[in-house]
Design an enzyme around this catalytic site. Structure first.
Site, PDB file in Angstrom:
ATOM      1  N   THR A 294       5.104   1.839   5.792  1.00 46.23           N
ATOM      2  CA  THR A 294       3.682   1.471   5.838  1.00 46.23           C
ATOM      3  C   THR A 294       2.946   2.425   6.771  1.00 46.23           C
ATOM      4  O   THR A 294       3.438   2.738   7.860  1.00 46.23           O
ATOM      5  CB  THR A 294       3.403   0.021   6.294  1.00 46.23           C
ATOM      6  OG1 THR A 294       2.000  -0.101   6.573  1.00 46.23           O
ATOM      7  CG2 THR A 294       4.150  -0.396   7.552  1.00 46.23           C
TER       8      THR A 294
ATOM      9  N   ASP B   1       0.466   1.622   8.303  1.00 47.91           N
ATOM     10  CA  ASP B   1      -0.081   0.800   9.395  1.00 47.91           C
ATOM     11  C   ASP B   1       0.810   0.783  10.641  1.00 47.91           C
ATOM     12  O   ASP B   1       0.341   0.450  11.725  1.00 47.91           O
ATOM     13  CB  ASP B   1      -0.284  -0.649   8.933  1.00 47.91           C
ATOM     14  CG  ASP B   1      -1.288  -0.763   7.803  1.00 47.91           C
ATOM     15  OD1 ASP B   1      -1.963   0.242   7.522  1.00 47.91           O
ATOM     16  OD2 ASP B   1      -1.385  -1.845   7.213  1.00 47.91           O
TER      17      ASP B   1
ATOM     18  N   GLN C  78      -6.195   8.794   3.653  1.00 46.51           N
ATOM     19  CA  GLN C  78      -5.232   8.899   4.756  1.00 46.51           C
ATOM     20  C   GLN C  78      -3.822   8.480   4.348  1.00 46.51           C
ATOM     21  O   GLN C  78      -2.869   8.723   5.063  1.00 46.51           O
ATOM     22  CB  GLN C  78      -5.698   8.074   5.952  1.00 46.51           C
ATOM     23  CG  GLN C  78      -5.773   6.591   5.706  1.00 46.51           C
ATOM     24  CD  GLN C  78      -6.772   5.896   6.599  1.00 46.51           C
ATOM     25  OE1 GLN C  78      -6.590   5.846   7.792  1.00 46.51           O
ATOM     26  NE2 GLN C  78      -7.843   5.354   6.023  1.00 46.51           N
TER      27      GLN C  78
ATOM     28  N   GLY D  19       0.827  -1.210   0.000  1.00 44.92           N
ATOM     29  CA  GLY D  19       0.000   0.000   0.000  1.00 44.92           C
ATOM     30  C   GLY D  19       0.858   1.256   0.000  1.00 44.92           C
ATOM     31  O   GLY D  19       1.916   1.291   0.617  1.00 44.92           O
TER      32      GLY D  19
ATOM     33  N   ARG E 267      -5.359  -2.293   9.124  1.00 43.80           N
ATOM     34  CA  ARG E 267      -5.517  -3.758   9.185  1.00 43.80           C
ATOM     35  C   ARG E 267      -5.683  -4.266  10.601  1.00 43.80           C
ATOM     36  O   ARG E 267      -6.537  -3.774  11.311  1.00 43.80           O
ATOM     37  CB  ARG E 267      -4.313  -4.417   8.526  1.00 43.80           C
ATOM     38  CG  ARG E 267      -4.644  -4.856   7.158  1.00 43.80           C
ATOM     39  CD  ARG E 267      -3.699  -5.835   6.583  1.00 43.80           C
ATOM     40  NE  ARG E 267      -3.845  -5.709   5.153  1.00 43.80           N
ATOM     41  CZ  ARG E 267      -2.861  -5.480   4.311  1.00 43.80           C
ATOM     42  NH1 ARG E 267      -1.632  -5.383   4.749  1.00 43.80           N
ATOM     43  NH2 ARG E 267      -3.107  -5.368   3.029  1.00 43.80           N
TER      44      ARG E 267
ATOM     45  N   GLU F 236     -10.609  -0.257  10.796  1.00 43.66           N
ATOM     46  CA  GLU F 236     -11.209  -1.102   9.752  1.00 43.66           C
ATOM     47  C   GLU F 236     -11.141  -2.581  10.139  1.00 43.66           C
ATOM     48  O   GLU F 236     -11.879  -3.400   9.628  1.00 43.66           O
ATOM     49  CB  GLU F 236     -10.473  -0.895   8.425  1.00 43.66           C
ATOM     50  CG  GLU F 236      -8.992  -1.309   8.488  1.00 43.66           C
ATOM     51  CD  GLU F 236      -8.252  -1.231   7.160  1.00 43.66           C
ATOM     52  OE1 GLU F 236      -8.825  -0.743   6.174  1.00 43.66           O
ATOM     53  OE2 GLU F 236      -7.072  -1.650   7.113  1.00 43.66           O
TER      54      GLU F 236
HETATM   55  O1  F6P Z   1      -0.892  -1.765   3.934  1.00 47.39           O
HETATM   56  C1  F6P Z   1      -1.487  -0.561   4.215  1.00 47.39           C
HETATM   57  C2  F6P Z   1      -2.944  -0.549   3.938  1.00 47.39           C
HETATM   58  O2  F6P Z   1      -3.242   0.760   3.625  1.00 47.39           O
HETATM   59  C3  F6P Z   1      -3.854  -1.084   5.058  1.00 47.39           C
HETATM   60  O3  F6P Z   1      -4.068  -0.171   6.083  1.00 47.39           O
HETATM   61  C4  F6P Z   1      -5.102  -1.420   4.293  1.00 47.39           C
HETATM   62  O4  F6P Z   1      -5.893  -2.376   4.937  1.00 47.39           O
HETATM   63  C5  F6P Z   1      -4.545  -1.968   3.043  1.00 47.39           C
HETATM   64  O5  F6P Z   1      -3.310  -1.335   2.826  1.00 47.39           O
HETATM   65  C6  F6P Z   1      -5.400  -1.774   1.843  1.00 47.39           C
HETATM   66  O6  F6P Z   1      -4.765  -2.304   0.762  1.00 47.39           O
HETATM   67  P1  F6P Z   1      -5.208  -2.154  -0.733  1.00 47.39           P
HETATM   68  O7  F6P Z   1      -4.888  -0.779  -1.175  1.00 47.39           O
HETATM   69  O8  F6P Z   1      -4.400  -3.168  -1.445  1.00 47.39           O
HETATM   70  O9  F6P Z   1      -6.668  -2.430  -0.756  1.00 47.39           O
END
Ligand code: F6P
Length: 407
Positions: free
Chosen positions: A141, A143, A300, A12, A189, A244
């Site tokens: 990340t 996260d 975000q 991400g 996550r 989430e």
């Molecule tokens: O890895 C970071 C993140 O933004 C998480 O917070 C989120 O759940 C996930 O990526 C979403 O991923 P994607 O953009 O592949 O749907």
């Protein structure tokens, strides 16, 4: 003579990931690397011969200034899991053959815990076949769930955006003379670091959110509804932050309790979205209160207009530190940040074995989550230095200007 370099971005995006790319690019260039390639869409792109010569793309100081301020992964990204080495040697032979053709001696991958799996697999294979190519991980990340490092580049800027946006939502959410409820859904996550940053909104000019729900604790819907009922019956409006990734007792995510999109990526991660909507609908229909669900979603992680200067500087530094370590002979390692002082805040970079970091999720310690659905001051103190200071966008025609690679 220094060999050629290749760098990729994976997983991400964040609003400062391109600063890490610049850290790799500039440091490798300054230290004499002849060619610095960028994989398009990470390792997946390399397998498909998709790469660019970065010196042809980043030419001027203006390009550098724009790239620094450009959110999301300039080179594109992927969520691609390399197979186990045993039984899949062909894939690895193919990758190493491609690296040989390009004269690569240093491979950098900017990503989170899934992407560090790629560095682990490639460095393990390199050891197996006695290759002298160095494989280094550069952390990123939003996260903040990477093990060993104090925090990850990308987190501070996302936390700053979340806290600022939540402040604005609170101003809006408390405006009426009758109770309303706004539920803000935040990414992260299975780790609650980002959701916890909503607590930073509270201050002398802001009441702060009423409750914060992190995925580290089982979400008790009945208890939640009882609490909402009690506060709203007293006539108060509320703003509530939920991750989430909140789950109920039986292990299901809250968003899975209603109609939802079922999408699972290569690392087995479900697409998490819809918990706020589910809860807002439940409150609206059961309590007859006006509700709103706000999903901060991708905003975000690409809000470059709200970047933390601390974060963007550290993002650059981890890229540079990875190059320095690789050029000095390290491989199979990840750059980590070590906090050496809180006041004044100060972090240094070190490197650490990728095997301790790949695929591991670092969660918020339970003792930093309070029984009244909030977070402790300790957690707030940990996050606050990471959101400090700003970097203004370069505005053109009233909007932030970005740099694009044009795939
Ligand atoms: O890895 C970071 C993140 O933004 C998480 O917070 C989120 O759940 C996930 O990526 C979403 O991923 P994607 O953009 O592949 O749907």
């Amino acid at each position: 003579m220094i060999g050629n370099v290749i760098v990729g971005q994976s997983g991400g995006p964040t609003s400062v990931i391109n600063s890490s790319l610049l850290g790799v690019f500039k440091t490798a260039k300054d230290r004499g690397a002849k060619k610095i390639y960028g994989m398009l869409h990470g390792i997946k792109g390399l397998l498909d011969d998709q790469y660019v010569d970065l010196a042809e793309k980043i030419k001027t100081d203006i390009d550098i200034d724009l790239l620094k301020r450009t959110p999301s992964s300039y080179l594109g990204s992927c969520r691609y899991k390399l197979p186990e080495i045993e039984g899949n040697e062909e894939t690895y032979q193919k990758i190493f053959a491609k690296l040989d053709v390009l004269g690569i001696k240093y491979f950098f991958y900017i990503g989170g815990n899934d992407s560090m799996d790629t560095i682990k697999q490639l460095s393990d294979y390199a050891a197996l076949v006695h290759s002298d190519i160095s494989f280094m991980g550069v952390p990123k990340t939003i996260d903040n769930d990477l093990a060993v490092t104090d925090h990850t580049p990308g987190f501070g800027s996302a936390a700053k955006y979340i806290a600022a946006t939540v402040k604005e939502i609170i101003r809006d959410g408390l405006v009426y003379d009758y109770p309303t409820i706004t539920i803000v859904e935040i990414m992260g996550r299975n780790a609650g670091w980002l959701t916890a940053s909503a607590a930073l909104a509270k201050g002398e000019d802001c009441e702060g959110v009423d409750m914060i729900y992190l995925p580290e604790k089982v979400f008790d819907i009945d208890k939640f509804m009882a609490r909402v009922r009690k506060i709203s019956v007293a006539g108060h409006s509320m703003v509530i932050a939920v991750s989430e990734g909140i789950k109920v007792e039986d292990g299901r995510y809250v968003f899975e309790l209603s109609d939802h999109v079922e999408f699972v990526d290569a690392f087995g991660h479900k697409q998490l979205a819809g918990s706020a909507k589910f809860l807002a609908n439940k409150i609206g229909s059961e309590l007859g209160i006006k509700t709103r669900a706000v999903e901060l979603s991708t905003m975000q992680r690409c809000a470059a207009h709200m970047t933390s200067r601390t974060d963007i500087t550290e993002a650059f530094n981890v890229g540079g530190a990875a190059v320095k370590a690789a050029f000095e002979g390290e491989s199979g390692r990840v750059v980590v940040l070590k906090r050496i002082s809180d006041d004044p805040y100060m972090c240094i970079t070190e490197t650490h074995d990728v095997h301790d970091i790949a695929n591991v999720e670092k969660k918020v310690p339970l003792e930093w989550i309070t029984d009244d659905d909030y977070v402790t001051d300790e957690l707030i103190h940990y996050i606050r230095p990471l959101i400090q200071a700003e970097l203004s966008p370069i505005m053109v025609d009233g909007l932030p200007r970005h740099l694009n690679v044009n795939f």
